[in-house]
Every structure is written in C-alpha cells, then in structure tokens.
Motif scaffolding. Sequence first.
Motif, mmCIF file in Angstrom:
data_model
loop_
_atom_site.group_PDB
_atom_site.id
_atom_site.type_symbol
_atom_site.label_atom_id
_atom_site.label_comp_id
_atom_site.label_asym_id
_atom_site.label_seq_id
_atom_site.Cartn_x
_atom_site.Cartn_y
_atom_site.Cartn_z
ATOM 1 N N UNK A 247 50.717 -24.097 -14.320
ATOM 2 C CA UNK A 247 51.675 -23.660 -13.307
ATOM 3 C C UNK A 247 53.105 -23.882 -13.785
ATOM 4 N N UNK A 248 53.380 -25.075 -14.332
ATOM 5 C CA UNK A 248 54.731 -25.376 -14.787
ATOM 6 C C UNK A 248 55.125 -24.486 -15.955
ATOM 7 N N UNK A 249 54.160 -24.129 -16.799
ATOM 8 C CA UNK A 249 54.445 -23.283 -17.966
ATOM 9 C C UNK A 249 54.604 -21.813 -17.587
ATOM 10 N N UNK A 250 54.448 -21.488 -16.301
ATOM 11 C CA UNK A 250 54.596 -20.096 -15.867
ATOM 12 C C UNK A 250 53.341 -19.272 -16.057
ATOM 13 N N UNK A 251 52.188 -19.932 -16.121
ATOM 14 C CA UNK A 251 50.893 -19.278 -16.285
ATOM 15 C C UNK A 251 50.898 -18.319 -17.485
ATOM 16 N N UNK A 252 51.122 -18.852 -18.684
ATOM 17 C CA UNK A 252 51.203 -18.002 -19.877
ATOM 18 C C UNK A 252 49.860 -17.342 -20.193
ATOM 19 N N UNK A 253 49.922 -16.130 -20.653
ATOM 20 C CA UNK A 253 48.717 -15.385 -21.010
ATOM 21 C C UNK A 253 48.469 -15.558 -22.504
ATOM 22 N N UNK A 254 47.941 -16.708 -22.862
ATOM 23 C CA UNK A 254 47.667 -17.011 -24.267
ATOM 24 C C UNK A 254 46.159 -17.035 -24.514
ATOM 25 N N UNK A 255 45.766 -16.538 -25.670
ATOM 26 C CA UNK A 255 44.363 -16.595 -26.069
ATOM 27 C C UNK A 255 44.080 -17.997 -26.606
ATOM 28 N N UNK A 256 43.301 -18.756 -25.859
ATOM 29 C CA UNK A 256 43.002 -20.131 -26.278
ATOM 30 C C UNK A 256 41.536 -20.284 -26.681
ATOM 31 N N UNK A 257 40.892 -19.173 -26.974
ATOM 32 C CA UNK A 257 39.510 -19.241 -27.445
ATOM 33 C C UNK A 257 39.459 -20.041 -28.746
ATOM 34 N N UNK A 258 38.530 -20.946 -28.819
ATOM 35 C CA UNK A 258 38.416 -21.775 -30.015
ATOM 36 C C UNK A 258 39.223 -23.052 -29.949
ATOM 37 N N UNK A 259 40.070 -23.210 -28.923
ATOM 38 C CA UNK A 259 40.835 -24.454 -28.761
ATOM 39 C C UNK A 259 39.928 -25.549 -28.195
ATOM 40 N N UNK A 260 40.123 -26.757 -28.652
ATOM 41 C CA UNK A 260 39.510 -27.890 -27.957
ATOM 42 C C UNK A 260 40.301 -28.140 -26.681
ATOM 43 N N UNK A 261 39.745 -28.934 -25.809
ATOM 44 C CA UNK A 261 40.470 -29.239 -24.570
ATOM 45 C C UNK A 261 41.796 -29.953 -24.860
ATOM 46 N N UNK A 262 41.782 -30.862 -25.802
ATOM 47 C CA UNK A 262 43.017 -31.578 -26.155
ATOM 48 C C UNK A 262 44.062 -30.633 -26.724
ATOM 49 N N UNK A 263 43.614 -29.667 -27.552
ATOM 50 C CA UNK A 263 44.552 -28.688 -28.118
ATOM 51 C C UNK A 263 45.121 -27.787 -27.026
ATOM 52 N N UNK A 264 44.300 -27.438 -26.055
ATOM 53 C CA UNK A 264 44.769 -26.588 -24.961
ATOM 54 C C UNK A 264 45.824 -27.332 -24.129
#
Length: 447
Positions: free
Chosen positions: A282-299
């Motif tokens: 929410x604070x980041x403005x709901x960015x539309x980034x492809x986070x496939x393959x990210x770990x939870x910590x990386x996300x």
Amino acid sequence: MLWSDLLCAERLRDPGYVEARTRSIFVQDHDRIVFSAPFRRLANKTQVHPLYENDHIHHRLIHSVEVGSVGRSLAMHIGDWLIDEGEIGPHEDHSLANVVQAACAAHDIGNPPFGHSGEASIGGWFAERFDADRGLCGALDPVLRPEFTAFEGNAQGFRIVTRLEMYRNAGGMRLSKAVLGAFMKYPATAATRAALPEPLRRSYAGLKKFGLFAGEEALFAEVAQGCGLPQEQSAAGRWWRRHPLVFVVEAADDICYNIVDLEDAYTAGDLPYDVVRDTLNELAGRPNRDTAGYTRSEHIALLRALAIGRAIDACVAAFQAHYPAIMDGSFSGALVDVSDCGASFARIGTLAQERIFTSRRKTELEISGRQVIRNVLDGVLPVFEALAAAGWDETALAGHPAQIARALGLDLRAIATPEAALHGLADFVSGMTDRYALSVSRMLSGT
C-alpha cells in the motif's frame, strides 16, 4: 530565515577554521561523527529489538546510516527545487545534502542502551532518587531535576557533539553551526519548556520535548545566532524556532524506522509475511512488479525499497507545499504526516504499537534491561557521592569507590558540582552499549 545564514559553515568554538578546497566543512562534519567512539557504539545499541541474535535485525548504527542515505536523497531533491526557485545558488544543493546527511548520522548518538525503554529507566531511577531527596540528588537545584527525570537522548546527543567528544568542554566535535542547527529537533531546555503554556507546547513540534540541558544552552545560542534562527523570549526563558532542515532529518528518520521496523518484524517473526507485504504494498503505491521466483524475504526487501522511494517523493512535495511556513518558523507538522503517504504511515504506527512494540521477547528484554540500568546506576552512584565527599578531588578517592572508578575507567574530569556529577553519571550510563551494560551490571551485582 535565509539560506545564506542557515547554511552557516562556521565551526562552533572554532570560527577561524577554513575548509579544505577538496572537502567541504559539512563533509568533514560527517566524517568527524562517523569516526567517533559514540557513533561506533551505536552498533551495539537497540533499535527496536534488544540483544537480538539475528544479524539481519537493525541496530542503531545501521539505522543511522540508512537515515543518512534517505536524508541525503530528500535534501538533494529539495535543493534542486530551491535552485529552480532561485532560493539558493548553483551547487548549494550539495551543501544541503551534506548538512542533512551529517545531522542524520548524529541524530541517535545520545541514545542510551535498550532504546526508549532505556531512557525511561534512567528517568525513573533519577525520579526515585530525587523523591528520597538526599546525597547528590538532594543537593541538585530542583529547577534542573527534569533534565534527569525525563532523560532525553536528543539533549544527550547535543551534549556529546558539542561538549564531550574530541575537544572536551571546548566545542566538542566543533561541528558547523548548520549541521548543529539541523540536528536540534527540540531547541529548548527542560526548565524553559516546563514553564511554557501547555497549549504552546502542544502546538509547536519543537517543544514536544526538550533538546538542551542547561549546561549547553549557551552553546546552542551561538548556533542559533549563526544560523539566524528566530529566538522567542518570555518570562519562562528563551527558546528557538526550528532550523528548516530539521524537518528533513526528521522525515528521513520517520521514513526509515516506520518502514524498516516492518521488515525487521517479519525477520524476527513478530509479524507474518502477508501482513507486512500488504502494508508495504500500500505504501509503495501497489506497484505492478513481476515477483515470480522471489523468496518472501526478497519480496519484502523489494517493497521496502519501493516504499522508501515513494515516501521520499511525498515528503519532498510536502516540503514544497509548506515552504513559506517552514521558512518563517511557524510550521509545526511532520513532513511524513502532512504528505500523501500520511494515512499509510499512520496505519504502520498503529500496527507497530499493537503488534511489534508489545511482542513477548521485546517486552521480556525491556524488563531485564530496566533492571540492568538500575543496577549500573545503583553501583556507580557511590563513586560520585564519594567524589563530592572528597571535595571533588579525584586523587582523594579511596576504597571501593576508587576500585569501581578504576575498573570502569570513569571520566571524573571537571566534575565539581552536583549538576556536573549527575551529568557525569548519566554520561557514563547512557553511553554504554546493551552488552556492556549487561556485563557491568553483572560485575557490580556480583552475579
């Protein structure tokens, strides 16, 4: 207020100093701070989680470095806008950035062990001693008691950088007046603040707390005069309007601790992934980034970075919108609160109060930390009581007080009054790291 005054490069108690051609005085200020022992000790002082074993949890030093990074970015954006507006000259955006980065580096330098709970522990211990009204505490002028019963890390920080470190009792680090002005969030002594009307204390951000001990008031008066800060005078005493760059330093701090506390809470297991992800998203403005393959910590790390970037933009816009009030000294808000991100930060604050600051492990360690600080104060006070009984002659100390002073390497120079003695005690205890405080507590209590 005028930027030609606000960016005063004159050093405190060293007016003849001339900066090197290859390094501005504000960069030198930053270097003096980061190479100091008090700054180095921040590496073992609590940010939120005391005595944590996880190396990825923030401590005060890492927090201060990150605040400096965000503060520099804020100041560069603001400086660029000020150049376009004709408010400052070409390249002075770099001066703004360097001043803010140095002030950010120092902003937590006076914090005691165990964070804000450590401040409360020190204040509570002094309050009990003053109630007993005996010994050194009984001899202190009652007007000065709030300096100790409401112990304030901001005032201790100003004392460190202007009195205790480097050129002791002769300007301290001798930082530029611009950096010291940008550092000072609460430009009033405890006695002056207490005597001011409550509506004024509530309405002006610079009076929310006190930021000056009486012993350093004259030093800040030199800073304020050099920077052209408006002085307010009344029967209660004198205080000053905030330096405009204080709001930038404060915004950098607000951005970092609010956002990074969430990341730490996920790392520590105090908040689940989905709560932290949704809040930062929410604070980041709901960015539309492809986070496939990210770990939870990386996300979480990605969202943290994007949220900081958006918050910087929002605070720059808030500074621009409130610029006239900031420059005439009447602005009293926090840039984060009046920015487009204000509602998101308010929700983060509520979440932190309800689920981070009340976590079981943090609470248990704060209870232990409170007792550690009390043990240290109880154990070291007799040294200063004995010093007073010896007519303030350090060489006359004998017996157990002399042993304690020797074992702890207590600095007893220039202590010749109850006020100086109690500040010397507070200097020692507030300067300790969490682990050193625990070690000294064990030694003094024989455990």
